[in-house]
Design a protein around this motif. Sequence first.
Motif: not given
Length: 588
Positions: A193-205
């Motif tokens: 049932g989880t439906r994320l609508e807002k996400l902040s994600l850090y992608i590093g090396y």
Amino acid sequence: MGITHQNQDIMNTLSVTRSGSNNAPPKLPNEMWLKIFSNLSHEHLLQTSLVCKDWCQIAWAPELKRKSKLVITRQKLKYICDILQNRELKCENVQVDDESGEFSSGEYKFLLQIFKHLSPHLVQVKLHGASNLSMLNNPMPKLRELDLSESWLDGIIPLHLTTSSNLKSLSMPTYDSEHLKFQLLSNLAQTAGTRLEKLSLYIGYSSIDCLGALRPYAPSLRWLKLELFVTQVDLILEHHLADIFNKFKRLESLHIKGPFNTKAIRIIFENLPRDNRLKTIVLEFCVWCNGDDLLQLIVEKWSDSLESLDLRGLVVSEDAAKQLSFVSHKLHRLELCFPSALMAQNLFQNLFPKVNKTLTELKLIQWRPIGEFFVALIQRLTLLTTLDLRDTIPTVDGEEMGYVFLHLTRLRHLFLPQCVSENDQEVLCSTSNLSNLKGLQTLHSCLCPITALQDLNSNFKFKDLTKLELQTCQRITSLSVSNLLNISIFFPVLEDLNICNDLVFFSSDIPNMLEAFKTYATGSPTISAKATGKGVGKAVRYEEEMKTRIFMVLLALVPRSRLLSREAPNCNIQLSEHWVLLFISHQV
């Protein structure tokens, strides 16, 4: 007002009107007052609680207190536990802050008790540091917003978010902890049932593989902030980006920060389906990049839906500016950064060749138009409600400020850089003065336009201005308490006062401050300042004592305020247990 609150049903115990009171509120059922007060912010609830005894009781109703934020620090752990044992406390918004150091084993036990009590009711949670992540293993069935942007993981901690199926917003750690981010995203993906609508994600090396964990949420996300700190886009990253962004269906806001070139952004925009009705695009580059190809993609795909555009670090050529002109008449918000004044002037000539009737928010960084170009820009953007020039060069003079005050009368939020002229006070005292901005709510400025109102002997008051940020300039090179006393009459509803420079303070100022700042005591102001103690003694050893004394005086003036000290962060250790309990009770 005491800090105790009887744990009784307010509906059965509260009398709405008081006999013999000329200022009694209208006679309404308590249920209706609660409904009305439920629309107020926490700050406004605190103000309301000071109107009369009855309204104070309503504002302290548990139904309303749950809207407030409880900030948990090491110093407050024991007191919060004591309150939980003696009275009912159900908070929906909790922030755990361990900036002063990691929790000890004893403190950690207190934190576990607090979360065990509060977790069934929590809707918003923010954690800081490495020792608090295990709190997520408490069942939080109502959790909708989780902020881990200031968290990190020193070791491997098993995390279980399977009970948080209502989670809609997730801010991932900005530190490059690949295991933690992959574990959290994978764990949530297994939660039915989880439906994320807002996400902040850090992608590093070292965390590019975390992009794969983003795939299950692509169809439901409406808001995405992607911090992409990679110098090169190889075939693996290119494949990940193309595959994932092709699966987005409902995206409305896209914020990309950190790329060193435009290749990754171009891959994202090329594969993001046009069906995503993007309203907001934010691009923050680490270095200056040519953005002609990106702007062409943006205009081609989202010119009919775009409302807000932020292009920090993107060099916009004259040809690209002409492309942007096709969407400029539809934008409500625009933020641009220019490496030169000439580029700023040429771009605005193309973006706004005539009066613009839609743009309401404008922020400029680095260089801005000057001279006649600045005047033309102001005259063409008369519907602005927000103008932010605080990070621009060159500084403004009195004549330029006068144009702003004369033409942008709809402004609600104004941020000005330091003024440069020492002899422009006559201009600021003309009809082009600050009082034209009657609806102003936020002001960041030097004292010059405010002291001009004093020179005019103006009785004008900013009835909506709740936030004031003051800085020095060439004419007024230091700020003192006497400056604040002289201008306080113009700001009767001020809630947030931020002194951006040293505050020169004399011990003899205390009685005058007590008198002048009475007006602030009716609200819940935040006072932030760098305190410079003077008038007590020349020895250095007096400095810390004076700083503490200054801030204790300010606390006495506004006992429900949140005091932010930049120079004396430990002065609140001197506060009594009564203050700490009051602080917790108001959940500032």
